[in-house]
Design an enzyme around this catalytic site. Structure first.
Site: not given
Length: 651
Positions: A502-503
């Protein structure tokens, strides 16, 4: 003009809470560039000569000079700058800016000497260079330009003269124009198709209104086909294009329409139209997709299908359990596709089903050990444990110091310290692109020590022989993450695998869609979860706080998991694309988890899910000290059914 020219450069501008000496002056100079205050930039620039990012002030001043009508005075300072920063990102960027400026002005004189020095020219610059070579009578430019005809479906403005030159010089003819139109329709580049249609001979160029109806009102166009449409190539080609557009909305309606008119189409047009219906049906997991693919082959046994359409034929066969079609279709792939780990693995599986175990094992061995989804699955098929490679020797102090002196690394860290991630990532990626393993490990370690976790991971991933999986699979924020996951009874390895995708542990990460923080929460989702779990004073400004983000993200992940049979594979798909879609992608019979993942119709989600699940295996090995089976993790996906009542309102 100057402000417009620099708008992309300054698209991200965040002032840090605490600035080091000289940083405020640099940020003020950057702001002066953003607002177009050239006088202020010129005033501030001299005081930045000793700043780690001071070279950017000089770069901005040279860009200013390039925008002037009389910019002859720029050339010598510009060339001096390029000599001093040759091989660096800032030098590459200025040379590209210079050539872009010249190209837009129609002055290509610098291209012969300067273009070959670019390491990574963009498509517009490649087209300007082709224009220059064509103007100088370089015949090889024609072959390169011709390759763009079937590959560049939405060309930048700089490429228009190159594309049109092919038509003017009679390097492409009517057949090639219709083929390009089909490819543009397939890629949904209809604005570009409206340009291409004008390259047809006058007798075959449709009226603008008619062509717009083919694109925007395809069903109505086909229902009211012009009289005698089947007597001209234009009429038959437009009918096939309209069927393609219709199939994007309703493959069954398009199939019914094609059944009624296919006898009047040429075999090539008929085959292409069926392939497009089949592709759209496969994307929707419709049971008739393979029948439609067979219709395409019947219409024209030598039908030429694009890569995407062909790959979805394989996926449709996987969903249907038609292993012979899987095998036969992969066998027909060109080498650049057949050599992808995806299709090597599925070819092996098809051979396995057909009792050809030795041939299957040979294919699995080609990709086993690769740190990716299909490398992991190949290991499982061969009965091998998925293990973390031995850790390379840590970088020495000398290696770390040497890495820190690399201009791109130093500038990248300086940008990151100012929260200017866009420029930091560009400098960093350029600096590491040709490093050897020891240099990569040193750079990755520097990134970790400076809490730039995403660069640490991406840099460590580039090593070929010496590896450090503690860098590839970083696990920061353990003190906050473990309690958050435990409170929701979630597997630490899975949560870390998801966050990594995701990040990459960038707490201020924000996607183009607006998702924020470690677990990339959309504003409405964060608000909904906060209300659901009783956070009364929640505000969107809190979403990047690590503790709040993990609380909201793990709470939502638990809700999603429970709504999808407690299956992490389904929940991973849901976290990216939404619970409704993840549920819809199930089959009417139990489906092998790997096949479910491979047949996710969204490219981004399919790639995401594969990486999350592979990440999970490596984090599990790190945390638990023992290898696990990805195939077992993927398991079997149950049949489609109504959602649990508790999940009806999940965002």
């Amino acid at each position: 003009m100057f402000r417009l020219f620099l708008s992309v450069l300054l698209s991200v501008f965040i002032v840090p809470a605490i600035a080091a000496p000289g940083d405020e002056r640099f940020l003020a100079a950057r702001e002066a560039v953003r607002v177009g205050d050239r006088a202020k930039l010129n005033l501030l620039a001299p005081g930045l000569r000793d700043h780690p990012l001071g070279v950017y002030a000089e770069y901005w001043q040279l860009l200013q000079c390039l925008q002037d009508k009389n910019n002859d005075s720029c050339e010598q300072p510009l060339r001096d700058f390029l000599i001093r920063h040759d091989g660096e990102y800032i030098g590459e960027r200025l040379r590209a800016d210079w050539l872009s400026t010249q190209g837009r002005k129609g002055d290509l004189t610098a291209f012969a000497t300067e273009y070959p020095k670019l390491r990574q020219p963009d498509q517009a610059l490649r087209c300007y260079a082709l224009q220059d070579r064509r103007n100088r009578g370089d015949k090889s430019a024609e072959d390169e330009a011709l390759s763009l005809w079937f590959s560049l479906m939405d060309p930048p403005e700089a490429c228009t003269p190159v594309i049109e030159g092919l038509v003017q010089d009679k390097k492409v003819f009517t057949d090639e124009v219709w083929r390009r139109l089909r490819l543009q329709f397939e890629a949904n580049k209809v604005a570009a198709a409206r340009v291409t249609v004008n390259y047809l001979p006058a007798a075959q160029t449709p009226d603008v209104h008619v062509f717009n109806n083919v694109i925007d009102k395809s069903a109505a166009y086909l229902a009211k086909r012009p009289a005698g449409w089947e007597k001209t190539r234009q009429g038959k080609e437009l009918a096939a294009l309209a069927v393609q557009r219709m199939a994007r909305n309703d493959p069954y309606a398009a199939a019914n329409m094609l059944e009624s008119l296919q006898a009047k189409l040429e075999p090539e047009e008929r085959a292409w139209a069926w392939s497009q219906i089949a592709w759209q049906g496969a994307l929707r997991h419709q049971s008739d997709a393979l029948r439609w693919y067979r219709n395409a082959a019947t219409a024209n046994p030598s039908v030429s299908m694009s890569d995407n359409v062909t790959e979805w034929k394989i996926r449709a066969a996987l969903r249907a359990g038609d292993w012979e079609t899987v095998r036969a279709t992969i066998m027909q792939l060109p080498p650049r596709l057949a050599d992808k780990p995806d299709w090597i693995y599925w070819q092996g599986r098809a051979l396995q089903v057909q009792g050809k175990g030795a041939e299957a094992a040979a294919l699995f061995a080609r990709i086993a050990g690769q740190p990716n989804f299909y490398g992991n699955l190949a290991d499982n098929e061969l009965g091998r444990a998925i293990e973390i490679p031995p850790r390379a020797a840590p970088p020495t102090q000398e290696e770390l110091a040497r890495a820190g002196r690399i201009p791109g690394i130093a500038r990248g860290l300086a940008f990151f310290s100012l929260d200017l991630r866009l420029e930091g990532v560009r400098e960093w990626n350029w600096a590491v692109r040709e490093m050897n393993d020891r240099e990569l490990l040193a750079a990755a370690q520097l990134a970790r020590e400076n809490n730039v976790y995403d660069r640490a991971i991406s840099t460590a991933e580039r090593t070929n022989i010496e590896h450090d999986y503690s860098l590839r699979y970083l696990a920061p924020f353990l003190e906050q993450m473990v309690p958050a996951a435990r409170a929701q009874e979630l597997d630490n390895a899975w949560v870390y695998g998801l966050i990594r995708q995701e990040s990459r542990f960038v707490t201020q990460a924000r996607s183009s869609a607006g998702a924020s923080g470690l677990m990339q929460l959309m504003p409405k989702t964060a608000q909904w979860v906060a209300k659901k779990i009783g956070i009364k004073d929640y505000h969107q400004s809190k979403v990047n706080d690590v503790d709040i983000n993990l609380l909201l993200g793990t709470s939502y992940l638990r809700m999603v998991l429970e709504s999808l049979d407690n299956h992490p594979l389904l929940a991973s798909a849901a976290y990216n694309a939404g619970p409704g879609r993840a549920r819809k992608w199930r089959a009417s019979q139990p489906l092998e988890g790997a096949i479910y993942a491979e047949t996710i119709p969204f490219d981004e989600t399919r790639d995401y899910v594969k990486k999350v699940m592979s990440n999970t295996i490596y984090y599990a090995a790190r945390f638990n000290g023992r290898p696990e089976s990805l195939k077992e993790r993927l398991g079997t996906v149950g049949v489609a059914g109504p959602p649990p009542a508790a999940s009806e309102n999940l965002p």
